[in-house]
Design an enzyme around this catalytic site. Structure first.
Site, PDB file in Angstrom:
ATOM      1  N   HIS A 217       0.812  -1.218   0.000  1.00  0.00           N
ATOM      2  CA  HIS A 217       0.000   0.000   0.000  1.00  0.00           C
ATOM      3  C   HIS A 217       0.851   1.276   0.000  1.00  0.00           C
ATOM      4  O   HIS A 217       0.634   2.143  -0.845  1.00  0.00           O
ATOM      5  CB  HIS A 217      -1.075   0.032   1.086  1.00  0.00           C
ATOM      6  N   TYR A 221       1.748   5.175  -2.618  1.00  0.00           N
ATOM      7  CA  TYR A 221       2.069   6.576  -2.299  1.00  0.00           C
ATOM      8  C   TYR A 221       3.489   6.929  -2.721  1.00  0.00           C
ATOM      9  O   TYR A 221       3.791   8.100  -2.939  1.00  0.00           O
ATOM     10  CB  TYR A 221       1.825   6.866  -0.806  1.00  0.00           C
ATOM     11  N   HIS A 368      -9.889   0.743 -10.865  1.00  0.00           N
ATOM     12  CA  HIS A 368      -9.392   1.678  -9.832  1.00  0.00           C
ATOM     13  C   HIS A 368      -7.915   2.002 -10.050  1.00  0.00           C
ATOM     14  O   HIS A 368      -7.520   3.163 -10.072  1.00  0.00           O
ATOM     15  CB  HIS A 368      -9.617   1.063  -8.445  1.00  0.00           C
ATOM     16  N   PHE A 369      -7.097   0.961 -10.274  1.00  0.00           N
ATOM     17  CA  PHE A 369      -5.673   1.335 -10.342  1.00  0.00           C
ATOM     18  C   PHE A 369      -5.298   1.966 -11.680  1.00  0.00           C
ATOM     19  O   PHE A 369      -4.288   2.652 -11.772  1.00  0.00           O
ATOM     20  CB  PHE A 369      -4.716   0.237  -9.857  1.00  0.00           C
ATOM     21  N   HIS A 370      -6.155   1.779 -12.690  1.00  0.00           N
ATOM     22  CA  HIS A 370      -5.836   2.512 -13.928  1.00  0.00           C
ATOM     23  C   HIS A 370      -6.200   4.000 -13.813  1.00  0.00           C
ATOM     24  O   HIS A 370      -5.645   4.812 -14.553  1.00  0.00           O
ATOM     25  CB  HIS A 370      -6.514   1.868 -15.133  1.00  0.00           C
ATOM     26  N   ARG A 433     -11.019 -10.403 -11.869  1.00  0.00           N
ATOM     27  CA  ARG A 433      -9.733  -9.957 -12.400  1.00  0.00           C
ATOM     28  C   ARG A 433      -8.766 -11.139 -12.432  1.00  0.00           C
ATOM     29  O   ARG A 433      -9.086 -12.202 -11.919  1.00  0.00           O
ATOM     30  CB  ARG A 433      -9.167  -8.819 -11.539  1.00  0.00           C
ATOM     31  N   ARG A 434      -7.602 -10.945 -13.006  1.00  0.00           N
ATOM     32  CA  ARG A 434      -6.523 -11.941 -13.039  1.00  0.00           C
ATOM     33  C   ARG A 434      -6.966 -13.286 -13.611  1.00  0.00           C
ATOM     34  O   ARG A 434      -6.655 -14.330 -13.048  1.00  0.00           O
ATOM     35  CB  ARG A 434      -5.975 -12.197 -11.632  1.00  0.00           C
TER      36      ARG A 434
HETATM   37 FE1  HAS Z   1      -5.946   2.158  -4.092  1.00  0.00          FE
HETATM   38  C1  HAS Z   1      -6.318  -1.266  -4.453  1.00  0.00           C
HETATM   39  C2  HAS Z   1      -7.905   2.097  -1.296  1.00  0.00           C
HETATM   40  C3  HAS Z   1      -5.402   5.541  -3.612  1.00  0.00           C
HETATM   41  C4  HAS Z   1      -3.413   2.072  -6.420  1.00  0.00           C
HETATM   42  N1  HAS Z   1      -5.044   0.678  -5.215  1.00  0.00           N
HETATM   43  C5  HAS Z   1      -5.364  -0.660  -5.232  1.00  0.00           C
HETATM   44  C6  HAS Z   1      -4.517  -1.341  -6.176  1.00  0.00           C
HETATM   45  C7  HAS Z   1      -3.664  -0.394  -6.707  1.00  0.00           C
HETATM   46  C8  HAS Z   1      -4.019   0.878  -6.103  1.00  0.00           C
HETATM   47  C9  HAS Z   1      -2.546  -0.631  -7.692  1.00  0.00           C
HETATM   48  O1  HAS Z   1      -9.008   0.009   0.629  1.00  0.00           O
HETATM   49  C10 HAS Z   1      -4.596  -2.815  -6.549  1.00  0.00           C
HETATM   50  C11 HAS Z   1      -3.636  -3.657  -5.794  1.00  0.00           C
HETATM   51  C12 HAS Z   1      -3.759  -5.105  -6.257  1.00  0.00           C
HETATM   52  O2  HAS Z   1      -3.175  -5.439  -7.307  1.00  0.00           O
HETATM   53  O3  HAS Z   1      -4.477  -5.873  -5.624  1.00  0.00           O
HETATM   54  N2  HAS Z   1      -6.585   3.565  -2.741  1.00  0.00           N
HETATM   55  C13 HAS Z   1      -7.382   3.324  -1.685  1.00  0.00           C
HETATM   56  C14 HAS Z   1      -7.618   4.571  -0.960  1.00  0.00           C
HETATM   57  C15 HAS Z   1      -6.918   5.548  -1.628  1.00  0.00           C
HETATM   58  C16 HAS Z   1      -6.252   4.894  -2.731  1.00  0.00           C
HETATM   59  C17 HAS Z   1      -8.460   4.765   0.250  1.00  0.00           C
HETATM   60  N3  HAS Z   1      -4.686   3.534  -4.880  1.00  0.00           N
HETATM   61  C18 HAS Z   1      -4.619   4.866  -4.531  1.00  0.00           C
HETATM   62  C19 HAS Z   1      -3.574   5.503  -5.290  1.00  0.00           C
HETATM   63  C20 HAS Z   1      -3.004   4.530  -6.071  1.00  0.00           C
HETATM   64  C21 HAS Z   1      -3.714   3.303  -5.801  1.00  0.00           C
HETATM   65  C22 HAS Z   1      -3.207   6.959  -5.174  1.00  0.00           C
HETATM   66  C23 HAS Z   1      -1.890   4.597  -7.030  1.00  0.00           C
HETATM   67  C24 HAS Z   1      -1.147   5.646  -7.256  1.00  0.00           C
HETATM   68  N4  HAS Z   1      -6.939   0.699  -3.103  1.00  0.00           N
HETATM   69  C25 HAS Z   1      -7.651   0.884  -1.944  1.00  0.00           C
HETATM   70  C26 HAS Z   1      -8.114  -0.425  -1.457  1.00  0.00           C
HETATM   71  C27 HAS Z   1      -7.657  -1.382  -2.339  1.00  0.00           C
HETATM   72  C28 HAS Z   1      -6.924  -0.640  -3.364  1.00  0.00           C
HETATM   73  C29 HAS Z   1      -8.915  -0.700  -0.265  1.00  0.00           C
HETATM   74  C30 HAS Z   1      -7.839  -2.898  -2.238  1.00  0.00           C
HETATM   75  C31 HAS Z   1      -9.038  -3.332  -2.949  1.00  0.00           C
HETATM   76  C32 HAS Z   1      -9.136  -4.831  -3.000  1.00  0.00           C
HETATM   77  O4  HAS Z   1     -10.113  -5.356  -2.415  1.00  0.00           O
HETATM   78  O5  HAS Z   1      -8.295  -5.521  -3.593  1.00  0.00           O
HETATM   79  C33 HAS Z   1      -6.833   7.010  -1.216  1.00  0.00           C
HETATM   80  O6  HAS Z   1      -5.482   7.388  -1.057  1.00  0.00           O
HETATM   81  C34 HAS Z   1      -7.522   7.924  -2.179  1.00  0.00           C
HETATM   82  C35 HAS Z   1      -7.614   9.348  -1.652  1.00  0.00           C
HETATM   83  C36 HAS Z   1      -7.828  10.308  -2.759  1.00  0.00           C
HETATM   84  C37 HAS Z   1      -8.760  11.260  -2.821  1.00  0.00           C
HETATM   85  C38 HAS Z   1      -8.855  12.115  -4.054  1.00  0.00           C
HETATM   86  C39 HAS Z   1      -8.363  13.543  -3.858  1.00  0.00           C
HETATM   87  C40 HAS Z   1      -8.428  14.253  -5.161  1.00  0.00           C
HETATM   88  C41 HAS Z   1      -7.459  15.048  -5.669  1.00  0.00           C
HETATM   89  C42 HAS Z   1      -7.644  15.637  -7.038  1.00  0.00           C
HETATM   90  C43 HAS Z   1      -8.098  17.075  -7.009  1.00  0.00           C
HETATM   91  C44 HAS Z   1      -8.482  17.493  -8.370  1.00  0.00           C
HETATM   92  C45 HAS Z   1      -8.342  18.733  -8.882  1.00  0.00           C
HETATM   93  C46 HAS Z   1      -8.712  18.986 -10.294  1.00  0.00           C
HETATM   94  C47 HAS Z   1      -7.817  19.868  -8.088  1.00  0.00           C
HETATM   95  C48 HAS Z   1      -9.709  11.502  -1.739  1.00  0.00           C
HETATM   96  C49 HAS Z   1      -6.223  15.366  -4.910  1.00  0.00           C
HETATM   97  C50 HAS Z   1     -10.057  19.641 -10.385  1.00  0.00           C
HETATM   98  C51 HAS Z   1     -10.649  19.323 -11.682  1.00  0.00           C
HETATM   99  C52 HAS Z   1     -11.950  19.408 -11.997  1.00  0.00           C
HETATM  100  C53 HAS Z   1     -12.376  18.981 -13.348  1.00  0.00           C
HETATM  101  C54 HAS Z   1     -12.975  19.882 -11.090  1.00  0.00           C
END
Ligand code: HAS
Length: 550
Positions: A217, A221, A368-370, A433-434
């Site tokens: 995890h 980050y 999600h991861f894409h 998946r997989r």
């Molecule tokens: Fe995730 C599974 C939970 C973030 C990557 N994640 C994965 C896997 C990958 C991955 C690769 O809780 C698969 C692993 C595998 O092969 O099995 N993930 C989260 C949570 C967050 C999160 C809570 N993941 C990421 C990030 C990744 C990533 C970042 C890669 C870089 N993820 C999970 C969980 C799994 C999971 C479970 C397991 C699922 C399972 O059952 O297998 C948080 O960090 C997300 C917080 C982010 C936000 C968004 C903030 C938004 C921002 C953008 C602002 C936009 C602007 C533009 C300013 C709250 C900062 C404005 C534009 C307009 C047009 C208005």
């Protein structure tokens, strides 16, 4: 311009990153066609072999090598040219990482390691694959220590001062990486290598998975934070504003050291062998790690608004029109940010105990991861590539390259939108998946996965093909800016490193007291992991022998 020797090192890192990107995206294209039932692989090539190569080359190799190129350049720019010792250690780190990469990739190509990038036991690869992975991690550690050494020299010469924001953020990311790797190093050295070489007969599966996710995890980050560095430090410069709040930016980063590690169980919510209490505790901590991302979103909107108002924007959303849309360095990163809104929301769904039951091990997770690593991170890296390589090579980023860069980011966005939307919906319809096969002997439920405009494997294949086309355009731009585009002899043609000014006058000094953050991080890790991991060791099941299913 930074010193020639530092530029050379960064360019080698980028070169390896884009070779991995080229092969990795080709593997991705093959996959979507296999899943769409349109491609039969020859007997000597296996679906899981391709899937492993895709995951390892893109998620591990491309990202890591690109990140170090960015760090080397940014550290040299922000705190000065590397000294001879730091440079030597950095090169050793680079070659060891490369050696590990080549060894692990060779094992995948030889068909000895089709275990996917998560290398879950009891699937067993050749022992040399794990040796390759270990060397890869050791190499990154050596490079990390070189950067820490460089930073320490700066601190010694600037006693009592806060470091420049870029350097601070780089060191935060490196601390996170060093702590995270302890999990994967432990499992690879003490479990996988002895088991794969036959020195032990069985492996404790639950323990190996838990140690993997201890690393897995925070790994996400390690990918995200360099993108955030670009959002905090590069984007304001392009917008013509200062960093919105130096202390907020630093606080957001240290929160990642605290909360990104003790959360690995949210990848194991459906696994037996870990009690609900520990899963629940880590889910709560997962919700804490969302906070620094929300702080980042707030900061980005503040940047946009301040810059728009400066240019005369009025009304609630008037600033939107004033953003520098014609600058591909900005537009690429803006789209990357926009993708992270659904990407992050999807993460929150995944982390929710009950909803995870619905999405775990389905194509939803692939979706999600894409739209996390595959777009917010990768597209930020693309936006950086457009100026970073010309900056390092001293070549021009010509008008035609700029137009191509726009075509590239637009095609990447369309391809990703189609592919990831289909993956999310297919996941909700139950598509796993997989898996090498997707039609389950033409079972009616599986047949549904081939109908529908946005919901089918066909959409995934269309999206994947557009992505591959986009990747080839990017490779062309990379090759041009590395070797072929004309040298920028006039000052106005030279590409700059856009680094925004950051006002540190009100930033508390304790934010840069690393021992506080490392101490709290270890305390949280002990709370979240000590009892469940020791219970996995003390009440170890007989363990499993290795399986080679391909
Ligand atoms: Fe995730 C599974 C939970 C973030 C990557 N994640 C994965 C896997 C990958 C991955 C690769 O809780 C698969 C692993 C595998 O092969 O099995 N993930 C989260 C949570 C967050 C999160 C809570 N993941 C990421 C990030 C990744 C990533 C970042 C890669 C870089 N993820 C999970 C969980 C799994 C999971 C479970 C397991 C699922 C399972 O059952 O297998 C948080 O960090 C997300 C917080 C982010 C936000 C968004 C903030 C938004 C921002 C953008 C602002 C936009 C602007 C533009 C300013 C709250 C900062 C404005 C534009 C307009 C047009 C208005």
């Amino acid at each position: 311009m930074i010193a020639l020797q530092d530029r050379k090192l960064a360019l080698w890192y980028i070169g390896v990153a884009y070779i991995a990107f080229l092969i990795g995206t080709l593997m991705g294209l093959l996959q979507v066609f296999i899943r769409n039932d349109k491609l039969q692989l020859p007997a000597w090539l296996d679906y899981y072999q391709i899937l492993t190569a895709h995951g390892v080359l893109l998620a591990l190799i491309y990202t890591t090598f690109f990140i170090f190129a960015f760090f080397v350049t940014g550290m040299s720019k922000s705190i000065g040219t590397f000294g001879p010792k730091v440079r030597l250690v950095s090169w050793i780190g680079f070659w060891v990482t490369l050696l590990g990469t080549v060894l692990a990739t060779a094992m995948i190509v030889a068909g000895e390691a089709s275990v996917l990038y998560t290398f879950y036991a009891p699937l067993m690869a050749s022992g040399w694959y794990y040796v390759g992975l270990a060397l890869f991690v050791v190499g990154t550690w050596i490079s990390s220590f070189a950067l820490i050494g460089h930073y320490r020299v700066w601190r010694k010469n600037n006693k009592g001062e806060l470091s420049p924001l870029f350097a601070f953020m780089t060191i935060t990311t490196i601390i996170l990486w060093l702590i995270a790797c302890l999990g994967v190093v432990a499992t690879v050295l003490f479990q996988y290598i002895p088991w794969a070489f036959g020195w032990t007969d069985t492996i404790n599966v639950e323990l190996s998975r838990s140690l993997f996710w201890f690393f897995g995890h925070p790994l996400v980050y390690f990918w995200l934070l360099p993108a955030y560095i670009a959002w905090y430090v590069i984007v304001p410069k392009i917008l013509g504003v200062k960093v919105f709040s130096d202390s907020l930016a630093r606080l957001a980063f240290v929160l990642f050291i605290l909360f990104s590690i003790p959360v690995g169980f949210h990848h194991q919510l459906t696994e037996p062998g870990i009690s609900n209490f520990w899963k629940f505790l880590q889910v709560v901590l997962t919700f804490m790690v969302i906070i620094p991302s929300l702080m980042t979103a707030f900061t980005m909107f503040a940047n946009f608004e301040i810059s728009g108002r400066k240019k005369g924007a009025t009304g609630l959303f008037g600033w939107f029109k004033k953003l520098p849309w014609k600058d591909v360095r900005f537009t690429s990163i803006f789209i990357a940010m926009a993708f992270f809104i659904p990407g992050g929301a999807g993460g929150i769904i995944n982390a929710s105990f009950q909803l995870n039951e619905v999405v775990h091990n389905t194509l939803w997770i692939v979706g999600h991861f894409h739209i996390t690593v595959g777009t917010p991170v990768a597209m930020t890296f693309m936006g950086l590539t457009f100026w970073l390589i010309p900056y390092l090579t001293g070549r021009k980023f010509t008008k035609s390259m700029q137009i191509l860069a726009f075509v590239q980011i637009i095609t990447w966005s369309i391809g990703m939108l189609l592919m990831s939307t289909a993956q999310h919906i297919l996941g909700l319809l139950g598509a796993p998946r997989r898996t090498a096969f997707s039609n389950y002997n033409n079972h009616p439920s599986a047949m549904e996965w081939f109908d529908g405009i946005l919901t089918s494997h066909v959409t995934m294949a269309v999206g994947g093909s557009i992505l591959f086309l986009s990747a080839m355009i990017l490779i062309y731009i990379v090759a041009m800016s590395m070797f072929l585009s004309p040298k920028a002899l006039k000052v106005e043609d030279q590409v700059e490193f856009p680094m925004a000014e950051s006002d540190k006058t009100h930033t508390p000094k304790w934010l840069e007291n690393w021992w506080i953050w490392i101490g709290i991080a270890f305390a949280l890790i002990i709370i979240a992991y000590a009892i469940p991991l020791s219970s996995m060791i003390m009440h170890a099941p007989p363990g499993s022998e290795g399986f080679k299913t391909w």
